[in-house]
Design a protein around this motif. Structure first.
Motif, mmCIF file in Angstrom:
data_model
loop_
_atom_site.group_PDB
_atom_site.id
_atom_site.type_symbol
_atom_site.label_atom_id
_atom_site.label_comp_id
_atom_site.label_asym_id
_atom_site.label_seq_id
_atom_site.Cartn_x
_atom_site.Cartn_y
_atom_site.Cartn_z
ATOM 1 N N GLY A 96 16.555 14.125 -5.957
ATOM 2 C CA GLY A 96 15.816 12.917 -6.286
ATOM 3 C C GLY A 96 14.578 12.755 -5.415
ATOM 4 O O GLY A 96 13.519 12.331 -5.890
ATOM 5 N N GLY A 97 14.711 13.110 -4.134
ATOM 6 C CA GLY A 97 13.558 13.053 -3.235
ATOM 7 C C GLY A 97 12.468 14.031 -3.632
ATOM 8 O O GLY A 97 11.271 13.715 -3.583
ATOM 9 N N THR A 116 0.820 -1.218 0.000
ATOM 10 C CA THR A 116 0.000 0.000 0.000
ATOM 11 C C THR A 116 0.854 1.269 0.000
ATOM 12 O O THR A 116 0.356 2.355 -0.299
ATOM 13 N N VAL A 117 2.119 1.126 0.358
ATOM 14 C CA VAL A 117 3.034 2.268 0.330
ATOM 15 C C VAL A 117 3.617 2.366 -1.082
ATOM 16 O O VAL A 117 4.298 1.463 -1.551
ATOM 17 N N SER A 118 3.336 3.465 -1.759
ATOM 18 C CA SER A 118 3.786 3.654 -3.136
ATOM 19 C C SER A 118 5.311 3.621 -3.240
ATOM 20 O O SER A 118 6.012 4.132 -2.359
ATOM 21 N N PRO A 119 5.858 3.020 -4.307
ATOM 22 C CA PRO A 119 7.313 3.061 -4.517
ATOM 23 C C PRO A 119 7.840 4.495 -4.579
ATOM 24 O O PRO A 119 8.968 4.765 -4.159
ATOM 25 N N PHE A 120 7.013 5.405 -5.100
ATOM 26 C CA PHE A 120 7.422 6.810 -5.146
ATOM 27 C C PHE A 120 7.535 7.391 -3.731
ATOM 28 O O PHE A 120 8.390 8.225 -3.460
ATOM 29 N N ALA A 121 6.663 6.911 -2.828
ATOM 30 C CA ALA A 121 6.729 7.353 -1.437
ATOM 31 C C ALA A 121 8.024 6.883 -0.789
ATOM 32 O O ALA A 121 8.700 7.650 -0.090
ATOM 33 N N THR A 122 8.373 5.621 -1.041
ATOM 34 C CA THR A 122 9.615 5.073 -0.485
ATOM 35 C C THR A 122 10.824 5.844 -0.990
ATOM 36 O O THR A 122 11.718 6.219 -0.210
ATOM 37 N N THR A 123 10.862 6.096 -2.298
ATOM 38 C CA THR A 123 11.984 6.839 -2.882
ATOM 39 C C THR A 123 12.055 8.250 -2.330
ATOM 40 O O THR A 123 13.128 8.741 -1.964
ATOM 41 N N PHE A 167 8.710 13.184 -5.025
ATOM 42 C CA PHE A 167 7.538 13.689 -4.309
ATOM 43 C C PHE A 167 6.428 14.078 -5.286
ATOM 44 O O PHE A 167 5.247 13.820 -5.027
ATOM 45 N N PHE A 168 6.784 14.691 -6.402
ATOM 46 C CA PHE A 168 5.768 15.108 -7.370
ATOM 47 C C PHE A 168 5.111 13.908 -8.038
ATOM 48 O O PHE A 168 3.903 13.920 -8.309
ATOM 49 N N PHE A 169 5.886 12.835 -8.298
ATOM 50 C CA PHE A 169 5.288 11.596 -8.791
ATOM 51 C C PHE A 169 4.339 11.016 -7.744
ATOM 52 O O PHE A 169 3.239 10.540 -8.061
ATOM 53 N N TRP A 170 4.786 11.033 -6.503
ATOM 54 C CA TRP A 170 3.979 10.514 -5.394
ATOM 55 C C TRP A 170 2.697 11.322 -5.230
ATOM 56 O O TRP A 170 1.614 10.764 -5.048
ATOM 57 N N LEU A 171 2.823 12.624 -5.319
ATOM 58 C CA LEU A 171 1.659 13.503 -5.197
ATOM 59 C C LEU A 171 0.645 13.223 -6.289
ATOM 60 O O LEU A 171 -0.570 13.285 -6.059
ATOM 61 N N TYR A 172 1.129 12.872 -7.482
ATOM 62 C CA TYR A 172 0.239 12.599 -8.620
ATOM 63 C C TYR A 172 -0.541 11.305 -8.406
ATOM 64 O O TYR A 172 -1.750 11.244 -8.658
ATOM 65 N N VAL A 173 0.140 10.244 -7.932
ATOM 66 C CA VAL A 173 -0.528 8.949 -7.771
ATOM 67 C C VAL A 173 -1.255 8.830 -6.434
ATOM 68 O O VAL A 173 -2.177 8.029 -6.294
ATOM 69 N N PHE A 176 2.018 11.881 2.658
ATOM 70 C CA PHE A 176 2.421 11.385 3.984
ATOM 71 C C PHE A 176 1.229 10.948 4.838
ATOM 72 O O PHE A 176 1.340 10.037 5.650
ATOM 73 N N PHE A 177 0.089 11.591 4.628
ATOM 74 C CA PHE A 177 -1.099 11.266 5.431
ATOM 75 C C PHE A 177 -1.795 9.998 4.932
ATOM 76 O O PHE A 177 -2.687 9.481 5.597
ATOM 77 N N GLY A 178 -1.381 9.499 3.776
ATOM 78 C CA GLY A 178 -1.995 8.288 3.239
ATOM 79 C C GLY A 178 -1.280 7.015 3.646
ATOM 80 O O GLY A 178 -1.701 5.919 3.282
ATOM 81 N N ILE A 179 -0.199 7.143 4.416
ATOM 82 C CA ILE A 179 0.559 5.976 4.865
ATOM 83 C C ILE A 179 0.106 5.562 6.263
ATOM 84 O O ILE A 179 -0.009 6.405 7.163
ATOM 85 N N SER A 180 -0.176 4.284 6.440
ATOM 86 C CA SER A 180 -0.527 3.762 7.762
ATOM 87 C C SER A 180 0.774 3.479 8.518
ATOM 88 O O SER A 180 1.305 2.359 8.488
ATOM 89 N N TRP A 181 1.277 4.488 9.189
ATOM 90 C CA TRP A 181 2.590 4.395 9.822
ATOM 91 C C TRP A 181 2.611 3.340 10.920
ATOM 92 O O TRP A 181 1.663 3.206 11.685
ATOM 93 N N SER A 182 3.693 2.590 10.969
ATOM 94 C CA SER A 182 3.884 1.567 11.998
ATOM 95 C C SER A 182 5.381 1.515 12.316
ATOM 96 O O SER A 182 6.211 1.994 11.533
ATOM 97 N N PRO A 183 5.745 0.941 13.459
ATOM 98 C CA PRO A 183 7.178 0.831 13.793
ATOM 99 C C PRO A 183 7.985 0.094 12.725
ATOM 100 O O PRO A 183 9.134 0.435 12.460
ATOM 101 N N VAL A 184 7.382 -0.933 12.092
ATOM 102 C CA VAL A 184 8.087 -1.704 11.065
ATOM 103 C C VAL A 184 8.379 -0.837 9.845
ATOM 104 O O VAL A 184 9.491 -0.860 9.295
ATOM 105 N N ILE A 185 7.388 -0.069 9.410
ATOM 106 C CA ILE A 185 7.571 0.809 8.242
ATOM 107 C C ILE A 185 8.623 1.873 8.537
ATOM 108 O O ILE A 185 9.521 2.134 7.724
#
Length: 305
Positions: free
Chosen positions: A187-188, A30-37, A192-198, A203-212
């Motif tokens: 690069g970050g 559920t975490v976009s690859p663009f978010a990770t990058t 971010f602009f790719f992430w914003l598009y998809v 940041f508010f769309g990620i279900s944050w957890s200690p593992v992530i």
């Protein structure tokens, strides 16, 4: 640092990059690859900026416009070929994907030759042996349905070859730490602009957890900040063609992870004779490159400069 030491450094970089498959397994789909990058590159670049602020500022004062242009240009190419990889790899498992990504080893020497730059004989020998290993490994698993994905990956490999050539050039011109930090930060921002598009919620769309959080933190330091900086330092003392041959060792590490790590971390891969032959060819090609450096460590670089 001589050429042998530089290639040992590249080997460490390749090992760091190979751990991506393990780290990504801990990050939900559920975490976009663009978010990770975006997150990891901004954090990695931020760490370098905090640690080497004065050095980076000094490099910018010396040649700000050209350095910034180079970093933005490199980041754009990085984002482009990684996007091609992300979509192209959907139809491949871990080990097969690693073999396809290493097709850069074929594109790069050809591009260097087209640019009328001499390519050492041992580089051609190493490239042919690694290519033979890739072909053997893929011959057992490729199907017609995977051809579009393979074509997309091949296009990404050609673009990555250009990226490595330019990185090798810029590493000799600019401060390695400044180059690494600014490539990460730009690069970050681009990601971010790719992430914003998809995913407009970003940041508010990620279900944050200690593992992530832990996975992103480890990736930011070891795979981004550390590996990219070491890679640029090594590029100052080696050639683009030899670098990409050593990068192909990621195949070996990926196969090891996929065979020996538990299924909870990574999708298991059955070790077939084709994969074994492919791995042996990759190792043989690298031995030709690395061992010869010990004999020619004082020889002036003639390709990729």
């Amino acid at each position: 640092m001589n050429r042998l030491q530089a290639n040992i450094c590249l080997l460490c970089v390749t090992f760091c990059w190979s751990t991506e498959v393990i780290i990504f397994a801990c990050i939900p789909e559920t975490v976009s690859p663009f978010a990770t990058t975006c997150i990891t590159f901004l954090v990695g670049g931020g760490l370098l900026l905090l640690a080497f602020f004065k050095r980076i500022v000094a490099a910018l004062r010396e040649n700000a416009k050209k350095l910034l242009f180079c970093c933005i240009f490199m980041s754009a190419m990085n984002a482009a070929y990684n996007t091609m990889y992300q979509f192209g790899l959907d139809d491949f498992d871990v080990s097969t994907g690693a073999f396809t990504l290493s097709l850069t080893v074929v594109a790069l020497p050809v591009i260097i030759l087209v640019q009328r730059t001499k390519v050492e004989k041992k580089t051609w020998i190493s490239s042919v042996i690694v290519l033979a290993g890739i072909c053997v490994a893929l011959s057992d698993v490729m199907s017609k349905d995977q051809v579009p994905g393979l074509a997309l990956i091949c296009a990404g490999c050609v673009l990555r070859a250009f990226y490595i050539i330019k990185l090798n050039e810029y590493a000799r011109k600019y401060d390695p730490v400044a180059l690494a930090a600014l490539i990460c930060l730009s690069g970050g921002i681009i990601s971010f602009f790719f992430w914003l598009y998809v995913q407009p919620t970003t940041f508010f769309g990620i279900s944050w957890s200690p593992v992530i959080i832990a996975s992103l933190a480890i990736y930011s330091y070891f795979v981004v900040a550390l590996a990219i900086t070491l890679n640029i330092f090594a590029q100052r003392r080696t050639t683009a063609a030899d670098s990409v041959i050593i990068y192909s060792l990621e195949i070996v590490f990926s196969v090891i992870w996929s065979v020996f790590l538990p299924a909870s971390l990574i999708t298991p891969v059955q070790l077939t004779p084709f994969i074994i032959i492919g791995v042996i060819c990759v190792v043989a090609g690298n031995l030709i490159t690395i061992v010869n450096f010990g004999k020619n460590k004082n020889k002036q670089e003639v390709s990729g400069a």
